[in-house]
Design a protein around this motif. Structure first.
Motif, PDB file in Angstrom:
ATOM      1  N   LEU A  50     -20.565 -10.467   4.885  1.00 54.74           N
ATOM      2  CA  LEU A  50     -19.844 -10.420   3.612  1.00 54.74           C
ATOM      3  C   LEU A  50     -18.733  -9.375   3.649  1.00 54.74           C
ATOM      4  O   LEU A  50     -17.601  -9.635   3.229  1.00 54.74           O
ATOM      5  N   LEU A  51     -19.046  -8.179   4.186  1.00 50.67           N
ATOM      6  CA  LEU A  51     -18.040  -7.116   4.250  1.00 50.67           C
ATOM      7  C   LEU A  51     -16.931  -7.491   5.232  1.00 50.67           C
ATOM      8  O   LEU A  51     -15.755  -7.205   4.982  1.00 50.67           O
ATOM      9  N   GLY A  52     -17.301  -8.136   6.345  1.00 53.71           N
ATOM     10  CA  GLY A  52     -16.270  -8.611   7.259  1.00 53.71           C
ATOM     11  C   GLY A  52     -15.360  -9.638   6.605  1.00 53.71           C
ATOM     12  O   GLY A  52     -14.148  -9.660   6.850  1.00 53.71           O
ATOM     13  N   PHE A 121     -18.776  -9.074  13.617  1.00 54.84           N
ATOM     14  CA  PHE A 121     -18.068  -8.515  12.466  1.00 54.84           C
ATOM     15  C   PHE A 121     -16.557  -8.707  12.620  1.00 54.84           C
ATOM     16  O   PHE A 121     -15.871  -9.153  11.688  1.00 54.84           O
ATOM     17  N   LEU A 122     -16.019  -8.385  13.798  1.00 56.78           N
ATOM     18  CA  LEU A 122     -14.576  -8.479  14.008  1.00 56.78           C
ATOM     19  C   LEU A 122     -14.109  -9.928  14.005  1.00 56.78           C
ATOM     20  O   LEU A 122     -13.052 -10.244  13.438  1.00 56.78           O
ATOM     21  N   LEU A 123     -14.888 -10.824  14.635  1.00 58.23           N
ATOM     22  CA  LEU A 123     -14.507 -12.235  14.614  1.00 58.23           C
ATOM     23  C   LEU A 123     -14.539 -12.793  13.195  1.00 58.23           C
ATOM     24  O   LEU A 123     -13.666 -13.586  12.810  1.00 58.23           O
ATOM     25  N   THR A 124     -15.536 -12.376  12.412  1.00 58.88           N
ATOM     26  CA  THR A 124     -15.588 -12.810  11.014  1.00 58.88           C
ATOM     27  C   THR A 124     -14.347 -12.347  10.267  1.00 58.88           C
ATOM     28  O   THR A 124     -13.733 -13.108   9.496  1.00 58.88           O
ATOM     29  N   ALA A 125     -13.958 -11.089  10.495  1.00 56.38           N
ATOM     30  CA  ALA A 125     -12.769 -10.552   9.825  1.00 56.38           C
ATOM     31  C   ALA A 125     -11.520 -11.334  10.225  1.00 56.38           C
ATOM     32  O   ALA A 125     -10.667 -11.644   9.376  1.00 56.38           O
ATOM     33  N   VAL A 126     -11.396 -11.681  11.512  1.00 52.05           N
ATOM     34  CA  VAL A 126     -10.219 -12.428  11.972  1.00 52.05           C
ATOM     35  C   VAL A 126     -10.217 -13.843  11.377  1.00 52.05           C
ATOM     36  O   VAL A 126      -9.171 -14.350  10.946  1.00 52.05           O
ATOM     37  N   ILE A 127     -11.386 -14.486  11.376  1.00 50.47           N
ATOM     38  CA  ILE A 127     -11.495 -15.833  10.787  1.00 50.47           C
ATOM     39  C   ILE A 127     -11.026 -15.815   9.334  1.00 50.47           C
ATOM     40  O   ILE A 127     -10.197 -16.633   8.909  1.00 50.47           O
ATOM     41  N   MET A 128     -11.555 -14.870   8.563  1.00 48.26           N
ATOM     42  CA  MET A 128     -11.224 -14.830   7.139  1.00 48.26           C
ATOM     43  C   MET A 128      -9.808 -14.316   6.895  1.00 48.26           C
ATOM     44  O   MET A 128      -9.197 -14.643   5.869  1.00 48.26           O
ATOM     45  N   THR A 129      -9.263 -13.519   7.829  1.00 51.86           N
ATOM     46  CA  THR A 129      -7.860 -13.119   7.710  1.00 51.86           C
ATOM     47  C   THR A 129      -6.967 -14.346   7.812  1.00 51.86           C
ATOM     48  O   THR A 129      -6.006 -14.503   7.042  1.00 51.86           O
ATOM     49  N   ALA A 130      -7.274 -15.227   8.766  1.00 53.60           N
ATOM     50  CA  ALA A 130      -6.462 -16.431   8.951  1.00 53.60           C
ATOM     51  C   ALA A 130      -6.533 -17.337   7.723  1.00 53.60           C
ATOM     52  O   ALA A 130      -5.500 -17.802   7.209  1.00 53.60           O
ATOM     53  N   ILE A 131      -7.750 -17.589   7.239  1.00 54.85           N
ATOM     54  CA  ILE A 131      -7.878 -18.440   6.049  1.00 54.85           C
ATOM     55  C   ILE A 131      -7.298 -17.725   4.830  1.00 54.85           C
ATOM     56  O   ILE A 131      -6.690 -18.345   3.950  1.00 54.85           O
ATOM     57  N   GLY A 132      -7.488 -16.405   4.766  1.00 54.08           N
ATOM     58  CA  GLY A 132      -6.911 -15.629   3.672  1.00 54.08           C
ATOM     59  C   GLY A 132      -5.398 -15.677   3.679  1.00 54.08           C
ATOM     60  O   GLY A 132      -4.760 -15.714   2.616  1.00 54.08           O
TER      61      GLY A 132
END
Length: 682
Positions: A50-52, A121-132
């Protein structure tokens, strides 16, 4: 260049924003469920994902419109990499902390946790950065409140969609197909090949997982069923990769000194007319109750798939017996609703192996082990009834905590029978004459403080934040600062949205407090949890719709009302709400939870409408939500009710920062602000 004035908006952009927002939330929820099912450690750290996600979405909104377009072009790649990494290197962690207990695997597998967990954690952040980023660029093309409106509608759509697949027990490949289809639509024709290859790889990996023999999904776990070669067990059931239950034939369950027999061996004078089994699972305890002559057995199990497996495969066929009445529900919620009296109440191995979604530390069974829960069970006993509980408790201090609570409630020490592997059975009769002990519990040391409904952390030894959590949260916050700087966002330029940041932190804590409250009042089931999240989003949407219809909002009266609703929520104790009949409890819970959310988001919507850069303001708000997720761990020290004081302080800081921001570009009228946003997006 075309100027889109207020009321004249591109409907195709609206629908694409709705789809992007729905995809964003659906992928976030799917990652929380799926990663936790394959990496055991994440079952107890669901807010790690969730935090990622908040970090990624926040950065996606803060990246300027002209930058980061490559993220959109390659959005599915990190998602495919994450799925392949987790499937190829599933991790089981040996957790040996003396501060908090985890029910994990007996051996470690896969890559070291210090490699796997940061990578996820980092991959989650990158995934959601792209969709974001996809979502943010669509957000910029609409007036701020219209954009926020469709963002919320999308979030509701994503929540409802994931709740639906959970209800249908849909396997992971279905989640992957839904996410892939949505991303393909968002990518457009130009990116069909670029998106299609990684998404096909992701779906293929999930298809292999889904078609593996014995794999099925419940609303809580990935369940693996395997036949047993032993004569004492028919099947073994693993949940999220951890041995969880076994189906045993009745002769094995009835062997001398079997844990299943202890509640009956220690209460020889009990008639067992009416027996309640909480944590009925595949039916072992139900079969033993029937064998002891129970006339009626109420079998309560939170997971419908586990009960279904028992109904199909248990050799004793306990669920086919007309004396058995099955309730798919949370055990504490059942105790709060029923008026029945029982000769015996059995708390049967209720270790859930997972957290309530949206709560960092509340496990599905936490509210079964509080002082108030033990008292509720006693209130449902007949005059000469008995209460029994057993599990593999791992630590002697945990046995002492539970036995000490029973000692306080029943006025005498319970019977205690110990087995290998730190297993223990505790049996407490209404009086000492209602229990027959071979061994009476005696504390092994200082008895830990009892868990309570306000501090429902039975597996936490002391009121503190374990160093494991502190280290992880510190690393997450450090990564957040570095990530914001690396993507070219100037922290100084976002200071003007300090109030939005603080409101994001406050709202995250407020939402968590409401999830916890509804879990106590109505059960920790996935359905209650899903309905609360959808209810929160609807309350926020209602605030946006009200703000869209007002020319001007006077913030000071709203701020006063907000603090008033927070004060009421803080002053009303949980036991007062629990004492109400169901209809009254529901009305009180809705009023206490959603009144402050509505007021807070009416203020937030007004601030967003007046922001000169709504996308950056929204990004700052999301990073604030990440901080609020970290602050939730304060409940381990203070309990959950005190979080409302933290919420009030954060909102106070936000409103002070809002005043110090003063007049300027953010103080323009809503119509001018909306037209400026639309113009800049071209």
């Amino acid at each position: 260049m075309k100027l889109i004035r207020t009321g004249q908006i591109d409907r195709s952009v609206c629908w694409r924003l709705l789809l992007a927002s729905a995809t964003m939330l659906f992928v976030e929820l799917a990652l929380i469920r799926w990663a936790g099912a394959n990496v055991v450690h994440l079952s107890y750290f669901s807010n790690f994902i969730l935090l990622g996600s908040f970090l990624g979405i926040g950065i996606g909104f803060l990246i300027p419109a002209e930058r980061g377009q490559w993220l959109k072009r390659w959005a599915p790649v990190p998602l495919a990499v994450l799925v392949i990494l987790v499937r190829e290197f599933p991790v089981q962690v040996r957790q040996s902390s003396d501060q908090v207990i985890y029910f994990t695997a007996v051996k470690t597998t896969g890559l070291p946790e210090w490699v796997t967990l940061p990578a996820i954690f980092l991959l989650t952040a990158v995934i959601m950065t792209a969709i974001g980023k996809i979502t943010a660029d669509l957000f910029r093309r609409l007036p701020s409140l219209d954009a926020y409106r469709y963002d919320l509608l999308g979030s509701i759509t994503g929540s409802v969609s994931f709740a639906l697949v959970s209800w249908l027990h849909a396997p992971s490949v279905v989640w992957g197909v839904i996410a892939a289809a949505a991303l393909l639509v968002l990518g457009g024709r130009r990116n069909t090949l670029r998106y299609g290859i990684p998404l096909t790889a992701m779906v293929a990996v999930l298809f292999v997982e889904t078609t593996t023999a014995g794999i099925s999904w419940s609303p809580y776990y990935k369940i693996q069923l395997t036949p047993s070669a032993s004569t004492t067990r028919a099947y073994h059931i693993s949940a999220n990769g951890v041995p969880h239950q076994s189906i045993a034939p009745l002769p094995a369950l009835m062997q001398k000194n079997s844990p299943y027999r202890q509640p009956y061996d220690r209460t020889p004078g009990n008639p067992y007319r009416h027996v309640l089994v909480i944590g009925a699972g595949n039916g072992n305890d139900v079969a033993v109750a029937l064998e002891h002559g129970a006339r009626r057995v109420d079998a309560v199990e939170i997971d419908p798939r586990l009960q279904q497996i028992g109904a199909q495969l248990h050799p004793a066929k306990p669920y086919d017996d007309p004396r058995v009445h099955v309730y798919i529900n949370d055990g504490r919620a059942f105790l709060e609703r029923t008026n029945a009296k029982y000769d015996l109440v059995v708390l049967a191995l209720p270790d859930s192996l997972t957290l309530v979604a949206g709560a960092s530390n509340l496990r599905l069974e936490s509210y079964l082990f509080t002082q108030q829960a033990f008292q509720a069970a006693r209130d449902h006993l007949t005059p000469h009834g008995a209460f029994a509980m057993y599990n593999y408790y791992r630590k002697s201090w945990l046995v002492d905590r539970f036995a000490g609570s029973l000692d306080d409630i029943y006025g005498h020490a319970p019977c205690m029978t110990t087995f290998s592997k730190n297993a223990a059975v505790l049996v407490a009769g209404m009086t000492t004459a209602d229990q027959s002990c071979q061994q009476i519990w005696q504390p092994s040391g200082p008895v830990p403080e009892a868990a309570t409904d306000d501090h429902p952390f039975p597996y936490l030894l002391h009121r503190d934040i374990p160093t494991l959590y502190l280290g992880a949260l510190g690393a997450i916050l450090l990564v957040t600062l570095l990530a914001v700087r690396l993507v070219g966002v100037r922290i100084r330029s976002t200071v003007r949205y300090t109030d939005m940041f603080l409101m994001g932190a406050a709202f995250m804590l407020l939402e968590t407090k409401n999830v916890i409250g509804f879990a106590l009042y109505f059960g920790t089931t996935w359905l209650v949890n899903a309905l609360v999240f959808i209810g929160v989003l609807l309350a926020v949407l209602a605030a946006v719709e009200v703000r869209r219809r007002l020319r001007r909002v006077s913030r000071l009266p709203l701020q006063i009302v907000l603090f008033g609703t927070l004060a009421v929520a803080w002053l009303v104790p949980a036991h007062a709400v629990l004492a109400l009949p169901f209809a009254g409890r529901l009305a009180a819970a809705i009023a206490l939870a959603f009144a402050p959310i509505f007021c807070a988001n009416l203020i937030f919507s007004d601030r967003l409408a007046l922001a000169s850069d709504p996308t950056s303001a929204f990004g700052a708000n999301l990073l604030g939500a990440l901080t609020g997720g970290a602050l939730e761990y304060l409940a381990l020290v203070t309990g959950y009710q005190a979080l409302l004081l933290v919420v009030a302080l954060l909102y106070l800081g936000a409103f002070i920062a809002m005043r110090f921001a003063g007049p300027g570009p953010d103080a323009q009228s809503p119509s001018v602000a909306d037209e400026t946003v639309a113009l800049n997006s071209r």
